[in-house]
Design a protein around this motif. Structure first.
Motif, PDB file in Angstrom:
ATOM      1  N   ALA A   1       0.819  -1.212   0.000  1.00  0.00           N
ATOM      2  CA  ALA A   1       0.000   0.000   0.000  1.00  0.00           C
ATOM      3  C   ALA A   1       0.856   1.266   0.000  1.00  0.00           C
ATOM      4  N   GLU A   2       2.095   1.157   0.459  1.00  0.00           N
ATOM      5  CA  GLU A   2       2.973   2.326   0.525  1.00  0.00           C
ATOM      6  C   GLU A   2       3.856   2.475  -0.716  1.00  0.00           C
ATOM      7  N   VAL A   3       4.224   1.347  -1.333  1.00  0.00           N
ATOM      8  CA  VAL A   3       5.097   1.428  -2.512  1.00  0.00           C
ATOM      9  C   VAL A   3       4.310   1.298  -3.818  1.00  0.00           C
ATOM     10  N   ALA A   4       2.986   1.139  -3.698  1.00  0.00           N
ATOM     11  CA  ALA A   4       2.087   1.076  -4.862  1.00  0.00           C
ATOM     12  C   ALA A   4       2.421  -0.074  -5.800  1.00  0.00           C
ATOM     13  N   ALA A   5       2.744  -1.226  -5.217  1.00  0.00           N
ATOM     14  CA  ALA A   5       2.993  -2.436  -6.015  1.00  0.00           C
ATOM     15  C   ALA A   5       2.761  -3.644  -5.133  1.00  0.00           C
ATOM     16  N   GLU A   6       2.040  -4.634  -5.664  1.00  0.00           N
ATOM     17  CA  GLU A   6       1.750  -5.845  -4.906  1.00  0.00           C
ATOM     18  C   GLU A   6       2.520  -7.027  -5.475  1.00  0.00           C
ATOM     19  N   LYS A   7       3.036  -7.876  -4.597  1.00  0.00           N
ATOM     20  CA  LYS A   7       3.634  -9.125  -5.066  1.00  0.00           C
ATOM     21  C   LYS A   7       2.602  -9.874  -5.910  1.00  0.00           C
ATOM     22  N   PRO A   8       3.012 -10.512  -7.009  1.00  0.00           N
ATOM     23  CA  PRO A   8       4.384 -10.820  -7.443  1.00  0.00           C
ATOM     24  C   PRO A   8       5.069  -9.744  -8.277  1.00  0.00           C
ATOM     25  N   ASN A   9       4.533  -8.535  -8.340  1.00  0.00           N
ATOM     26  CA  ASN A   9       5.202  -7.458  -9.058  1.00  0.00           C
ATOM     27  C   ASN A   9       6.613  -7.276  -8.483  1.00  0.00           C
ATOM     28  N   PRO A  10       7.647  -7.394  -9.305  1.00  0.00           N
ATOM     29  CA  PRO A  10       9.012  -7.294  -8.777  1.00  0.00           C
ATOM     30  C   PRO A  10       9.336  -5.939  -8.163  1.00  0.00           C
TER      31      PRO A  10
END
Length: 299
Positions: free
Chosen positions: A230-239
């Motif tokens: 939620a803080e880096v604006a990317a969810e796993k599995p997004n590298p």
């Protein structure tokens, strides 16, 4: 450091190799991850039934299209000229922490005073159905505190849209009543790792409540960094989330190993970023074993 396109190609090849002693490919399925429990990100672990698919026992040494691979560790050495683990990345739910009680039990128990009549089985069934639906309101499910997503999940699971009910559930999953540590020796191991210069970070699909959860469990100080989807604006599995964690720690991805319990999100995602990756419950079963594989003695 390999460019992203090269890392993705390498990762696709590595996906067919053995990881440690594993000889099965674990099939990711939404149901296997205990539903987020209003409490958590993409992988709350209420259930651990894992579907497996048997494969050729030699698959760990054979690649695609006639491309022959050595075993996983040897192949990484051929890519990076040696394996160094200067950093440990750790998944949160299912690896570091687990829910203390089944999600459906909590939804029903708290919901009784708000008129929730569904059985635990019905709540679980409705929860799974809601969680599997595409989330169309935003690119990510967990944006900031994740409230819109969790309000949808709770009302869909229980048939109750009472705001007070939702808030009670939502805050429950920020407390130490909701979670406990998977490994009672975790503190001793993380202290030993950091004392020897290994940097440690949590990498999790979670909303912004992860930090309060870590504080409630008195373990936030174990980590040099926390990478929350939620803080880096990317969810796993997004590298991207793994690359961000490495950036926070000041290490190259190839010098980090990620440990998590989901083959798709944790293992494939980490390898797409160029990190090493071990499957919790298969390649490693405790944080002391993780430390041993890194080469750090724990007393």
């Amino acid at each position: 450091m390999f460019p992203m396109a090269a890392r993705l190609k390498i990762s696709r090849l590595l996906r067919i190799t053995r990881t440690g002693s594993s000889s099965n490919l674990f099939v990711h399925e939404t149901q296997r991850k205990p539903a987020p429990c209003v409490g958590h990100g993409s992988g709350s672990h209420l259930y651990s039934a894992v579907a497996t698919q048997e494969v050729d026992p030699d698959i760990g040494r054979r690649g695609l299209g006639g491309f022959w691979l050595k075993d996983y560790e040897d192949y990484r050495r051929s890519l990076y000229g040696g394996i160094t683990h200067k950093a440990l990345l750790v998944d949160a739910v299912g690896t570091l922490v687990v829910p203390s009680q089944p999600m459906a039990q909590i939804y029903r128990k708290i919901g009784e005073k708000y008129g929730v009549m569904y059985s635990e089985d019905e709540i679980l069934h409705r929860y799974r159905r809601a969680y599997e639906q595409p989330w169309v309101r935003s690119r990510l499910r967990y944006v900031d505190d994740g409230r819109p997503f969790w309000q949808f999940i709770v009302s869909s699971s229980t048939g109750c849209s009472d705001t007070q009910y939702f808030e009670e559930l939502y805050h429950y999953y920020m407390t130490d009543k909701a979670w406990h540590l998977c490994d009672p020796d975790a503190e001793r191991v993380f202290k030993a790792l950091r004392n020897t210069g290994v940097k440690v970070a949590v990498v999790s699909n979670f909303d912004t409540r992860l930090r309060p959860v870590l504080r409630a469990l008195n373990c936030e100080h174990w980590f040099d960094a926390v990478a929350v989807s939620a803080e880096v604006a990317a969810e796993k599995p997004n590298p991207t989330i793994f690359l961000k964690a490495c950036e926070f720690l000041g290490v190259k991805p190839e010098d980090a190993v990620h440990v998590g319990d989901d083959r798709r999100n944790d293992i494939w995602g980490a390898r797409d970023a160029g990190c090493d990756a071990w499957l919790w419950g298969s390649d490693v079963h405790s944080f002391e074993e993780v430390a041993q594989r890194i080469g750090i003695p724990v007393r």
